[in-house]
Design an enzyme around this catalytic site. Structure first.
Site, PDB file in Angstrom:
ATOM      1  N   ARG A   3       0.876  -1.272   0.061  1.00 43.39           N
ATOM      2  CA  ARG A   3      -0.082  -0.064   0.126  1.00 43.39           C
ATOM      3  C   ARG A   3       0.852   1.176   0.021  1.00 43.39           C
ATOM      4  NH1 ARG A   3      -3.272   1.485  -2.700  1.00 43.39           N
ATOM      5  NH2 ARG A   3      -4.129  -0.456  -2.583  1.00 43.39           N
ATOM      6  N   LYS A  59       2.831  24.168  -1.128  1.00 41.04           N
ATOM      7  CA  LYS A  59       1.258  23.711  -1.300  1.00 41.04           C
ATOM      8  C   LYS A  59       1.512  22.232  -1.407  1.00 41.04           C
ATOM      9  CE  LYS A  59      -0.321  28.266  -2.684  1.00 41.04           C
ATOM     10  NZ  LYS A  59      -1.040  29.116  -3.829  1.00 41.04           N
ATOM     11  N   LYS A 104       6.593  37.658   1.804  1.00 41.73           N
ATOM     12  CA  LYS A 104       5.292  37.551   1.019  1.00 41.73           C
ATOM     13  C   LYS A 104       4.569  38.783   1.623  1.00 41.73           C
ATOM     14  CE  LYS A 104       3.083  33.781  -0.238  1.00 41.73           C
ATOM     15  NZ  LYS A 104       3.360  33.845  -1.547  1.00 41.73           N
ATOM     16  N   GLU A 161       7.869  39.241  -2.789  1.00 37.75           N
ATOM     17  CA  GLU A 161       6.554  39.366  -3.677  1.00 37.75           C
ATOM     18  C   GLU A 161       6.354  40.884  -3.944  1.00 37.75           C
ATOM     19  OE1 GLU A 161       3.177  36.581  -2.680  1.00 37.75           O
ATOM     20  OE2 GLU A 161       2.164  38.604  -2.048  1.00 37.75           O
ATOM     21  N   ASP A 172       3.096  38.810  -8.410  1.00 37.88           N
ATOM     22  CA  ASP A 172       1.829  37.911  -7.931  1.00 37.88           C
ATOM     23  C   ASP A 172       0.704  38.391  -8.587  1.00 37.88           C
ATOM     24  OD1 ASP A 172       0.576  35.869  -6.375  1.00 37.88           O
ATOM     25  OD2 ASP A 172       0.066  37.488  -5.281  1.00 37.88           O
TER      26      ASP A 172
END
Length: 285
Positions: free
Chosen positions: A102, A137, A169, A202, A224
């Site tokens: 698995r 992410k 950011k 950013e 961005d």
């Protein structure tokens, strides 16, 4: 970026934790009906189409579960595959093969999906100099194999985590009181702590691009959610003062247009958070 030693350590942690989670105090299904001395073989069968990834990781899993397991590889990581292809054979203790099954499938299905999506983005940029980047992410706990899959698919890794690169950011900038303050404080911090980390900042508009350039000392500017025309203006304004990166809602339909604006990199969280697992099976034979 992280060292190869750090990366290998992350992979080992993933395997150890996944086996702990899945096996617990024993694979009682196998222990109940398969004698410990029984041996067998299984094949990794492709039931889909895409780029295979995770073959080398599967070998690590098999070795962790049982060092006597033998893997015969027919298709290597990064190779296009189709329905019916056999990627490898594994032979040895039947109990051990089932214990690893698995984790091998979960890992390879997800890694192959990420590699397949990355390769599709890379292909869309053919003929340009723009490179595809992943992001943070990722799925908590398995970042290392997801970023590995991006590289197998032809992309490049952004920073691995919060510790191997500075990325200022919008929230960092706002909490610090503005772009000049955030960059200056960062430079002071790096000097005080004797750290050699690249700085990415950013920008939300052209005015912020100008502020970043004025502050100086930045490795890359992240544009961005810029539209095409503003991206072109930003690239022209930045010139060769630092590298450029586009990000924000970039998909298969828009990625080529952003590349043609002249940016060095395009980052996409979709490479790791919006994919469908490649269908694979491990079958005894």
């Amino acid at each position: 970026m992280i060292t190869q030693e750090q990366f290998q350590a992350e992979l080992q942690i993933i395997i150890e934790n996944a086996i702990r989670e899945d096996v617990g105090d024993g694979d009682h299904s196998s222990l109940a009906c398969i004698p410990s001395l029984v041996t067998g073989r299984a094949k990794l069968l492709v039931k889909d189409q895409g780029i295979i990834a995770g073959v080398d990781f599967a070998k690590m899993i098999f070795q962790y579960v049982d060092q006597s397991l033998k893997v015969e590889t027919f298709i290597n990581d990064g190779t296009p595959v189709k329905y019916g292809d056999i990627v490898f054979h594994v032979s040895g203790s039947s109990q051990s093969i089932l214990k690893a099954e698995r984790l091998v499938l979960n890992s390879m299905q997800r890694m192959s999906a990420i590699a397949t999506k990355t390769k599709s983005f890379v292909d869309l940029l053919e003929g340009t100099t723009t490179k595809v980047l992943d992001t943070r992410k990722t799925t908590p706990g398995i970042r290392a194999i997801e970023k590995w899959a991006v590289k197998i698919g032809g992309g490049e890794n952004h920073r691995f985590a919060l510790y191997d690169m500075i990325m200022l950011k919008d929230n960092h900038i706002d909490f610090a009181g503005g772009i000049p303050q955030a960059i200056q404080k960062t430079k002071e911090y790096l000097k005080a702590t004797n750290r050699d980390l690249k700085i990415i900042v950013e920008a939300r508009n052209l005015d912020e691009v100008t502020q970043i350039l004025t502050a100086g000392g930045v490795y890359r500017i992240l544009l961005d959610n810029f539209d095409y025309e503003t991206t072109k203006d930003a690239v022209k304004l930045i010139g060769d003062q630092c590298l450029t990166e586009s990000s924000g809602n970039i998909n298969e339909k828009t990625i080529r247009n952003y590349a043609e604006c002249g940016v060095n990199y395009i980052s996409s969280g979709a490479l790791t958070h919006s994919i469908y697992n490649l269908d694979l099976s491990l079958k005894a034979f």
